[in-house]
Scaffold this motif. Structure first.
Motif, PDB file in Angstrom:
ATOM      1  N   LEU A  80     -11.069  -7.732  -2.106  1.00  0.00           N
ATOM      2  CA  LEU A  80      -9.819  -6.978  -2.178  1.00  0.00           C
ATOM      3  C   LEU A  80      -8.630  -7.776  -1.659  1.00  0.00           C
ATOM      4  CD1 LEU A  80     -10.951  -3.360  -1.245  1.00  0.00           C
ATOM      5  CD2 LEU A  80     -10.757  -4.450  -3.480  1.00  0.00           C
ATOM      6  N   ARG A  81      -8.846  -8.599  -0.645  1.00  0.00           N
ATOM      7  CA  ARG A  81      -7.758  -9.469  -0.185  1.00  0.00           C
ATOM      8  C   ARG A  81      -7.215 -10.299  -1.346  1.00  0.00           C
ATOM      9  NH1 ARG A  81      -7.891 -11.419   5.567  1.00  0.00           N
ATOM     10  NH2 ARG A  81      -9.267 -10.012   6.742  1.00  0.00           N
ATOM     11  N   ARG A  82      -8.108 -10.779  -2.178  1.00  0.00           N
ATOM     12  CA  ARG A  82      -7.692 -11.620  -3.302  1.00  0.00           C
ATOM     13  C   ARG A  82      -7.059 -10.815  -4.427  1.00  0.00           C
ATOM     14  NH1 ARG A  82     -12.708 -13.855  -1.807  1.00  0.00           N
ATOM     15  NH2 ARG A  82     -13.828 -12.977  -3.602  1.00  0.00           N
ATOM     16  N   ARG A  83      -7.102  -9.492  -4.328  1.00  0.00           N
ATOM     17  CA  ARG A  83      -6.477  -8.614  -5.323  1.00  0.00           C
ATOM     18  C   ARG A  83      -5.122  -8.078  -4.844  1.00  0.00           C
ATOM     19  NH1 ARG A  83      -9.510  -8.231 -10.315  1.00  0.00           N
ATOM     20  NH2 ARG A  83     -11.457  -9.290  -9.782  1.00  0.00           N
ATOM     21  N   ARG A  84      -4.638  -8.579  -3.709  1.00  0.00           N
ATOM     22  CA  ARG A  84      -3.377  -8.089  -3.155  1.00  0.00           C
ATOM     23  C   ARG A  84      -2.234  -8.190  -4.162  1.00  0.00           C
ATOM     24  NH1 ARG A  84      -1.841  -4.679   0.593  1.00  0.00           N
ATOM     25  NH2 ARG A  84      -0.973  -3.865  -1.350  1.00  0.00           N
ATOM     26  N   ALA A  85      -2.075  -9.337  -4.773  1.00  0.00           N
ATOM     27  CA  ALA A  85      -0.970  -9.531  -5.713  1.00  0.00           C
ATOM     28  C   ALA A  85      -1.115  -8.625  -6.929  1.00  0.00           C
ATOM     29  CB  ALA A  85      -0.894 -10.993  -6.138  1.00  0.00           C
ATOM     30  N   GLN A  86      -2.351  -8.437  -7.397  1.00  0.00           N
ATOM     31  CA  GLN A  86      -2.566  -7.566  -8.554  1.00  0.00           C
ATOM     32  C   GLN A  86      -2.150  -6.144  -8.235  1.00  0.00           C
ATOM     33  OE1 GLN A  86      -6.607  -7.584 -10.026  1.00  0.00           O
ATOM     34  NE2 GLN A  86      -6.172  -6.133 -11.679  1.00  0.00           N
ATOM     35  N   VAL A  87      -2.501  -5.643  -7.066  1.00  0.00           N
ATOM     36  CA  VAL A  87      -2.126  -4.285  -6.690  1.00  0.00           C
ATOM     37  C   VAL A  87      -0.619  -4.188  -6.494  1.00  0.00           C
ATOM     38  CG1 VAL A  87      -2.340  -2.526  -4.879  1.00  0.00           C
ATOM     39  CG2 VAL A  87      -4.374  -3.703  -5.737  1.00  0.00           C
ATOM     40  N   ASP A  88      -0.014  -5.187  -5.884  1.00  0.00           N
ATOM     41  CA  ASP A  88       1.445  -5.173  -5.719  1.00  0.00           C
ATOM     42  C   ASP A  88       2.146  -5.140  -7.069  1.00  0.00           C
ATOM     43  OD1 ASP A  88       1.155  -5.202  -3.000  1.00  0.00           O
ATOM     44  OD2 ASP A  88       1.572  -7.353  -2.771  1.00  0.00           O
ATOM     45  N   ASP A  89       1.647  -5.896  -8.028  1.00  0.00           N
ATOM     46  CA  ASP A  89       2.243  -5.901  -9.373  1.00  0.00           C
ATOM     47  C   ASP A  89       2.095  -4.540 -10.040  1.00  0.00           C
ATOM     48  OD1 ASP A  89       2.955  -8.534  -9.054  1.00  0.00           O
ATOM     49  OD2 ASP A  89       1.305  -9.345 -10.260  1.00  0.00           O
ATOM     50  N   LEU A  90       0.941  -3.916  -9.883  1.00  0.00           N
ATOM     51  CA  LEU A  90       0.729  -2.588 -10.471  1.00  0.00           C
ATOM     52  C   LEU A  90       1.666  -1.559  -9.858  1.00  0.00           C
ATOM     53  CD1 LEU A  90      -3.174  -2.608 -10.587  1.00  0.00           C
ATOM     54  CD2 LEU A  90      -1.656  -2.511 -12.578  1.00  0.00           C
ATOM     55  N   VAL A 156      -5.340  -2.955   0.968  1.00  0.00           N
ATOM     56  CA  VAL A 156      -5.270  -3.072  -0.493  1.00  0.00           C
ATOM     57  C   VAL A 156      -5.861  -1.822  -1.147  1.00  0.00           C
ATOM     58  CG1 VAL A 156      -6.092  -4.357  -2.507  1.00  0.00           C
ATOM     59  CG2 VAL A 156      -5.306  -5.587  -0.477  1.00  0.00           C
ATOM     60  N   ALA A 157      -7.031  -1.380  -0.676  1.00  0.00           N
ATOM     61  CA  ALA A 157      -7.658  -0.184  -1.240  1.00  0.00           C
ATOM     62  C   ALA A 157      -6.784   1.044  -1.055  1.00  0.00           C
ATOM     63  CB  ALA A 157      -9.031   0.030  -0.600  1.00  0.00           C
ATOM     64  N   VAL A 158      -6.189   1.187   0.115  1.00  0.00           N
ATOM     65  CA  VAL A 158      -5.322   2.338   0.386  1.00  0.00           C
ATOM     66  C   VAL A 158      -4.108   2.332  -0.538  1.00  0.00           C
ATOM     67  CG1 VAL A 158      -3.745   3.338   2.093  1.00  0.00           C
ATOM     68  CG2 VAL A 158      -6.074   2.692   2.763  1.00  0.00           C
ATOM     69  N   ASP A 159      -3.446   1.191  -0.648  1.00  0.00           N
ATOM     70  CA  ASP A 159      -2.257   1.121  -1.510  1.00  0.00           C
ATOM     71  C   ASP A 159      -2.606   1.442  -2.962  1.00  0.00           C
ATOM     72  OD1 ASP A 159      -0.716   0.455   0.660  1.00  0.00           O
ATOM     73  OD2 ASP A 159      -0.613  -1.688   0.201  1.00  0.00           O
ATOM     74  N   TYR A 160      -3.734   0.963  -3.399  1.00  0.00           N
ATOM     75  CA  TYR A 160      -4.172   1.211  -4.779  1.00  0.00           C
ATOM     76  C   TYR A 160      -4.429   2.696  -5.003  1.00  0.00           C
ATOM     77  CZ  TYR A 160      -6.996   0.518  -9.047  1.00  0.00           C
ATOM     78  OH  TYR A 160      -7.510   0.554 -10.322  1.00  0.00           O
ATOM     79  N   LEU A 161      -5.145   3.330  -4.076  1.00  0.00           N
ATOM     80  CA  LEU A 161      -5.484   4.737  -4.247  1.00  0.00           C
ATOM     81  C   LEU A 161      -4.270   5.649  -4.125  1.00  0.00           C
ATOM     82  CD1 LEU A 161      -8.871   4.877  -2.317  1.00  0.00           C
ATOM     83  CD2 LEU A 161      -8.519   4.905  -4.789  1.00  0.00           C
ATOM     84  N   VAL A 162      -3.382   5.360  -3.195  1.00  0.00           N
ATOM     85  CA  VAL A 162      -2.175   6.178  -3.047  1.00  0.00           C
ATOM     86  C   VAL A 162      -1.351   6.142  -4.327  1.00  0.00           C
ATOM     87  CG1 VAL A 162       0.035   6.327  -1.830  1.00  0.00           C
ATOM     88  CG2 VAL A 162      -2.090   6.053  -0.534  1.00  0.00           C
ATOM     89  N   ALA A 163      -1.340   5.000  -4.988  1.00  0.00           N
ATOM     90  CA  ALA A 163      -0.555   4.862  -6.215  1.00  0.00           C
ATOM     91  C   ALA A 163      -1.225   5.494  -7.427  1.00  0.00           C
ATOM     92  CB  ALA A 163      -0.283   3.383  -6.487  1.00  0.00           C
ATOM     93  N   PHE A 164      -2.575   5.499  -7.462  1.00  0.00           N
ATOM     94  CA  PHE A 164      -3.254   5.849  -8.718  1.00  0.00           C
ATOM     95  C   PHE A 164      -4.340   6.911  -8.578  1.00  0.00           C
ATOM     96  CE2 PHE A 164      -1.761   1.412  -9.276  1.00  0.00           C
ATOM     97  CZ  PHE A 164      -0.883   1.632 -10.341  1.00  0.00           C
TER      98      PHE A 164
END
Length: 377
Positions: A80-90, A156-164
């Motif tokens: 998930l650390r490596r997915r930080r930029a992907q989540v920020d872009d989303l 990263v997981a929290v930001d992703y879930l709050v958004a989607f």
């Protein structure tokens, strides 16, 4: 419950399967920490799911193997650390009023080195991210570990879930991307509530919105429904009670949901996924039998939970390995051969099945004590 089984041949058998389940899981754990879904099954080989792995890690944690469970959580954190930029872009796309495609979202399964799969899959599923939050918090609390070890991945997981969290996606079974699934919402709810004391994001507001949505649209005939606006049940729905707490054990809704799942999907201890299931003919799933047993145990029906555990133990093959499902009481037997022709025989061993056995065995207090070396972190 132990007193009724004390030092009997059956207790020995159940404990031996717990030992073997631990051995199967740890033998196949990747050096980097991932738990493969199934080490030999063609469609799963080489991949790890957050959902499967998080439940498996909980079983391993309960067994006392702090190190193995910790390596899994380390692996997820790294992925998930490596997915930080992907989540920020989303999230930035949403802020601009755009709707990202399903293909742009985080995957449900990863290669052992944390990459997307190379073959097509039903990848957009959000439940695993909530499930991992619940699992890592539960593991850390059990052993007094600092969550800071996994904080970057958690955020990263929290930001992703709050958004989607409220976006339709595939369910636990990689079907029906057009719906919002109650078991998915339950997993997200459980993860956000568990992580709330450890993050700055207002995740409890999102959790309250999830519960309000399910109460408004996810109940039919007094029980939780498979998806919002529907009326069918699903074998994964007990997870909304235990462990995720979307519905509290003891509530009328909890009792009615468990009773409906047992009535519509359970036969002789085995639990089907859903009545329209044609995958390998629609057999009975080991992990769902354990999930129902877990709920029965927490609800105080320890005799019923033990019946589930016994049934699971009876499904182990001559090597002590547990499959994904068994062909008893097939719902749609005519479809079984086409899946065998496509993907081969049913996945065996399925690590998630072994992990759920460990959870239920521990809930009933009959898990063999792990070696002291296993407990070292």
């Amino acid at each position: 419950m132990i007193s009724a089984l004390a030092e009997t041949e059956e207790l020995t058998r159940l404990r031996d399967l717990a030992r073997h389940s631990h051995a199967v899981i740890t033998e196949h754990q990747d050096a980097g920490g991932a738990y493969p879904a199934a080490p030999t099954f063609s469609a799963y080989k080489g991949y790890a799911w957050l959902r499967d792995g998080s439940f498996t890690a909980e079983g391993i944690s309960r067994y006392g193997d702090v190190a193995s469970a910790g390596r899994f959580h380390d692996w997820v954190d790294g992925v998930l650390r490596r997915r930080r930029a992907q989540v920020d872009d989303l999230r930035a796309a949403v802020a601009r009023g755009e709707v990202p495609t399903n293909e742009a979202m985080l995957p449900t399964r990863f290669t052992f080195d944390g990459k997307d799969g190379s073959d097509p899959w039903w990848d957009f599923q959000t439940d695993g991210y909530g499930l991992w939050l619940w699992a890592v918090v539960t593991h850390a609390a059990r052993y007094g570990l600092e969550l800071s070890r996994w904080q970057a991945g958690i955020e990263v997981a929290v930001d992703y879930l709050v958004a989607f969290w409220d976006r339709p996606c595939y369910d636990w079974w990689e079907e029906h991307v057009e719906h919002r699934h109650v078991s998915t919402l339950g997993a997200i709810y459980g993860g956000l509530v568990a992580i709330a004391p450890f993050v700055s994001a207002d995740v409890l507001t999102v959790a309250a919105r999830i519960r309000a949505l399910v109460v408004a649209e996810g109940i039919a005939d007094g029980h939780l429904s498979k998806w919002l606006g529907g009326s069918a049940v699903d074998g994964s729905l007990p997870s909304c009670i235990v462990p995720f707490g979307l519905v509290a054990p003891g509530e009328d809704l909890a009792g009615t949901t468990l009773a409906t799942v047992a009535r519509d999907l359970a036969v002789d201890g085995g639990v089907h996924r859903f009545t329209a299931d044609v995958f390998y003919g629609g057999g009975q799933w080991i992990l769902l039998s354990a999930l129902l047993g877990w709920n029965l145990a927490v609800a105080g029906d320890r005799a019923g939970a033990l019946r589930q555990l016994r049934w699971i133990a009876d499904q182990a093959d001559e090597r002590g390995e547990l499959p994904e499902q068994v062909p008893h009481h097939l719902l749609h037997p005519g479809s079984r051969d086409e899946w065998i022709a496509r993907w081969g025989t049913v996945a065996t061993p399925l690590l998630w099945s072994h992990g759920m056995y460990l959870i239920l065995a521990d809930e009933l207090g009959i898990t063999a004590t792990a070696d002291a070396a296993d407990k070292e972190d």
